[in-house]
Design a protein around this motif. Structure first.
Motif, short mmCIF file in Angstrom:
data_model
loop_
_atom_site.label_atom_id
_atom_site.label_comp_id
_atom_site.label_asym_id
_atom_site.label_seq_id
_atom_site.Cartn_x
_atom_site.Cartn_y
_atom_site.Cartn_z
N ALA A 130 0.83 -1.21 0.00
CA ALA A 130 0.00 0.00 0.00
C ALA A 130 0.86 1.25 0.00
N VAL A 186 -5.51 1.82 2.64
CA VAL A 186 -5.23 1.37 1.28
C VAL A 186 -4.87 -0.12 1.30
N ALA A 187 -4.14 -0.55 2.32
CA ALA A 187 -3.81 -1.97 2.45
C ALA A 187 -5.08 -2.82 2.55
#
Length: 405
Positions: A268, A288-289
């Motif tokens: 990410a 985001v991960a």
């Protein structure tokens, strides 16, 4: 100061937002085409990594100190932190004319130490982890009367962090899911408090690193539960026990708390740098991960809160390498060759045909497991993704080499 005799409400967040006018930036909301394609609906990035001091922490720190009575401000404030909270407290105190002392671990990154001093705090190094620094801060408070500014476990802190939620609703009124990294819980508690009061249909999802995930067991137990140990590259959310104040709000208002792996965090961070052109620390990249790990789990439009960008250059270098390896951009292999002239050249020729770029080659000749005429070669290659890694490995095996990852 938030009245501690009543529950926190969105009005407390609005009051904090008013107090922060001209102090905290209204940070940008950037669209991400790559994540939009992955999730299948619009994804926006709330860029608190571009906030003053490099993270959202200035919001809660300023709201907390601004709400203190004059006699408390006169005694000064003290905090313990390895980075973001330290800088937020230092700047907030300076802006309000309050003396600040910050205890930091001896191993705190030099850029964060320098920034905290530049924002006006007296920095004292104590211990090797934040818990030891916090103990020293509390002793200092008992001796001097300075007020301890906790990073997340205070009503004014939560109200200040909740201003991020108000901005999200103004900037993306069509939002359906907000994804937030979670450590002690101050940020997600504040966002949920603001958002659920105004848009109860919006789903609020927390994200923790697998090695520092205190909220899932705590929520299951109905009370904050301390982890025996925490381990993650994401220092900003490396917290072993939820705060009492945010825990109650998270339990009541947050829809879900997910966990992500270290590989997902590093991928990410790499994506934010390469595709969004944003420098984000591992904790800030945790939303985001989560999107990368299970994109189908999030109804859009989605807002992912990039909570901070204060990453030490050395950590950034290691994390990017880890992220590239996780994304199949690096490949490490070991194989045995006959120790004769031309053997290495032949191997490199095979790698050239496979379009793999050789970054490093090392030889081992003294391992007792090797035959008298054998040499073990370790290769570090630059590759073009997981499919290419598999192609390179197949090509080498097809050429007769015994390959070990």
């Amino acid at each position: 100061m938030v009245d501690s005799s009543r529950p926190l409400t969105v009005d407390d967040v609005r009051a904090a937002h008013k107090a922060l006018s001209g102090v905290a930036r209204v940070t940008a909301m950037e669209g991400s085409r790559h994540l939009t394609d992955l999730v299948g609906s619009p994804v926006h990035l709330k860029c608190e990594n571009l906030q003053r001091t490099g993270s959202f922490k200035i919001r809660g720190a300023y709201a907390r100190i601004a709400g203190m009575p004059a006699e408390e401000r006169a005694r000064g404030v003290v905090a313990a932190s390895a980075g973001n909270h330290a800088q937020g407290v230092a700047l907030a105190a300076s802006l309000l004319g309050v003396r600040s002392t910050v205890f930091m671990p001896r191993g705190a990154p030099l850029p964060k130490l320098a920034a905290t001093r530049e924002y006006g705090a007296e920095v004292r190094l104590h211990g090797h982890v934040v818990d030891e620094s916090l103990a020293a801060a509390k002793e200092y408070a008992a001796e001097t009367g300075a007020v301890v500014i906790h990073p997340f476990d205070h009503r004014d802190i939560v109200a200040g962090q909740g201003t991020v939620g108000l901005e999200i609703l103004e900037q993306c009124p069509e939002v359906r899911t907000i994804v937030v990294g979670v450590g002690g819980g101050g940020l997600i508690a504040g966002i949920a408090l603001a958002v659920k009061a105004l848009r109860p249909d919006v789903r609020v999802v927390g994200v923790q690193a697998e090695g520092a995930a205190a909220y899932p067991p705590s929520l299951a137990a109905g009370r904050p539960v301390a982890l025996d140990a925490v381990s993650t590259m994401a220092d900003g959310i490396k917290v072993g026990r939820p705060g009492d104040v945010p825990f109650k709000i998270v339990g009541a208002l947050v829809d879900e708390v997910r966990t992500v792996s270290e590989d997902a965090l590093s991928r990410a961070l790499l994506l934010c740098l390469e595709r969004a052109k944003l420098v984000v620390e591992p904790a800030g990249a945790s939303p985001v991960a989560a999107l990368l790990s299970e994109p189908d789990a999030f109804a859009g439009p989605v807002v992912a809160v990039l909570s901070g960008g204060n990453v030490d250059p050395l950590v950034l270098q290691r994390t990017l390498r880890h992220g590239m390896a996780a994304a199949g951009r690096y490949l490490s292999l070991r194989l045995r060759l006959t120790d004769r002239p031309g053997a290495l050249a032949a191997l490199l020729g095979e790698l050239s045909v496979a379009d793999a770029n050789v970054l490093d080659v090392s030889h081992v000749r003294t391992d007792p497991r090797l035959g008298l005429s054998e040499v073990e070669v370790e290769l570090h290659l630059e590759t073009k993704g997981t499919a290419h890694c598999a192609e390179v490995t197949r090509a080498l095996r097809g050429a007769g080499y015994t390959v070990r990852a």
